[in-house]
Scaffold this active site. Sequence first.
Site, PDB file in Angstrom:
ATOM      1  N   ARG A 284      -1.990   6.906  -7.894  1.00 37.73           N
ATOM      2  CA  ARG A 284      -1.660   5.500  -7.647  1.00 37.73           C
ATOM      3  C   ARG A 284      -2.696   4.594  -8.302  1.00 37.73           C
ATOM      4  NH1 ARG A 284       0.456   5.727  -1.319  1.00 37.73           N
ATOM      5  NH2 ARG A 284       1.909   7.440  -1.719  1.00 37.73           N
ATOM      6  N   GLU A 371      -4.084   4.511   8.909  1.00 41.24           N
ATOM      7  CA  GLU A 371      -2.873   5.234   8.535  1.00 41.24           C
ATOM      8  C   GLU A 371      -3.176   6.577   7.872  1.00 41.24           C
ATOM      9  OE1 GLU A 371      -0.248   3.054   5.923  1.00 41.24           O
ATOM     10  OE2 GLU A 371       0.717   4.903   5.257  1.00 41.24           O
ATOM     11  N   ARG A 412      -7.146  11.862   3.483  1.00 42.23           N
ATOM     12  CA  ARG A 412      -7.479  11.087   4.681  1.00 42.23           C
ATOM     13  C   ARG A 412      -7.706  11.985   5.886  1.00 42.23           C
ATOM     14  NH1 ARG A 412      -4.201   5.259   4.436  1.00 42.23           N
ATOM     15  NH2 ARG A 412      -5.146   4.625   2.452  1.00 42.23           N
TER      16      ARG A 412
END
Length: 445
Positions: A284, A371, A412
Amino acid sequence: MTARKPYRAQRRLYLFRPPAYGRAMFDIKAIRENPKAFDDAWARRGVEPQTARILERDQLIRKAKGMVQEAEAARNAASKQIGLAMREGRKDDAEKLKAEVAGAKNVIAALGTQLEGEQRELHDMLSGLPNLPADDVPHGAGEEDNVELAKWGEPRSFDFTPKAHDDLGEALGQMDFETAAKMSGSRFVVLRGQLARLDRALAAMMLDMQTGEGFEETAPPLLVWPKAMEGTGQLPKFAEDSYSTAEHFLIPTAEVSLTNTVRESILPVDALPKRMTAHTPCFRSEAGSAGRDTKGMIRQHQFNKVELVSICAPEQSDDEHKNMLRCAEAVLQRLELPYRVMELCTGDLGFGARKTYDLEVWLPSQDTYREISSISNCGDFQARRMAARYKAGEKDNRFVHTLNGSGLAVGRTLVAVLENYQREDGRIDVPKALVPYMGGAEIIG
RNA sequence: GGUCAGGUGGCUGAGUGGUUGAAAGCGCUGGAUUCGAAAUCCAGUAUAGGGGCAACUCUAUCGCGGGUUCGAAUCCCGCCCUGACUGCCA
């Protein structure tokens, strides 16, 4: 030197795509019948009323199409006559008919150009419009209006000040942003030793869990054509968020590859639900997030993720959605990481989603939940864009529903393990479930 | 990457410019026959879109896009894919 500027290539790629499947992006018949329902639904996520201009274009297209088809019918009929006349040796009759066809051809050409332009305009209009939110999605403007559905686990109380994951990783000498920056710039990292292994261990455990839930392990392409990106909704709106080569885009998530496995096909009902999982890198450009999460591994240009995708019949998708949420939660529970489940409000919904659950994991250094997974039901939105259907009965082909979710974002998760399992001396306890995947190691450092 | 050969309906496979949206066979569906079944016979059997209350009708689609032509599955160009041979390379 500004490193990243592949926009030109991307735009070129996109313009060169064939114009296939544009008309079906939204159910144009349903819009004709009940435009208000569409405008109201879009309004809930802050989109201006669209149906007036859509229907206006639709009218023009249908009118032009009717005229084109009439002219084509005339041309076809005359051409057949010419064939007959030629065979019977009536040369002059044939010539007369040819003149007639020439007239029809002019009409076809003129109207055809106009029609094409209008169809392209409608396609561009529709392809840039987001999915309609499901009726039960809470209304809201943005992140702050998301609804907490559940909380699991108790954030650990520290008798020292917990460090951030990047401080821990760098202190261990196993998380190296500086070296990565030398070859790739910011938002990249080199992991070494046990942390590199931890990344692999987490992915392996997730994959084992998800395949155990019936998701078929898949190793898909990481480079895909523009039409695949359009199929899942990354294009046309988010071209600048992705990386591209001369002819491909780098997948920003395996959702793109996995969902596109069913593009342009008609699946038998008994093949549904079709559940897939893949462990892939994701790329990304993070174009719109300058300055956000610049420190550490939270927001990288490249990260690993274990993705879940389910292709199912419309009546299955709600259950499928909940099941995927459960499968993603199971990973956090197994790692004993505190988290909460959020339901996204209309204003925070992604482009292709009609309903989304987010999983947020506790990060002690930030004293907040972040998140770690996003699980979306896209309804028939993506299916329409990629012509993915199933056989509901004889002569009854319908669009499938597609769902995707992270199960989980590996990078994450690594961050969460580091922060939640840190000791005062900077070493990290390995979560019990992960020990076998770490070659028996119970501690990092 | 190069050269050559291919890509036709659910499948096999005919078709090299003119009622071919496409022969034939297989498969599938319905019907006839039968006590029932097999066999046999008859009929039907692609997708998308436009028009019509409907019966129905029109258009497009023979890998994809474009071109030539009054007319293209058939000819030309580009691309994609498959196979064979070949080059380079992890």
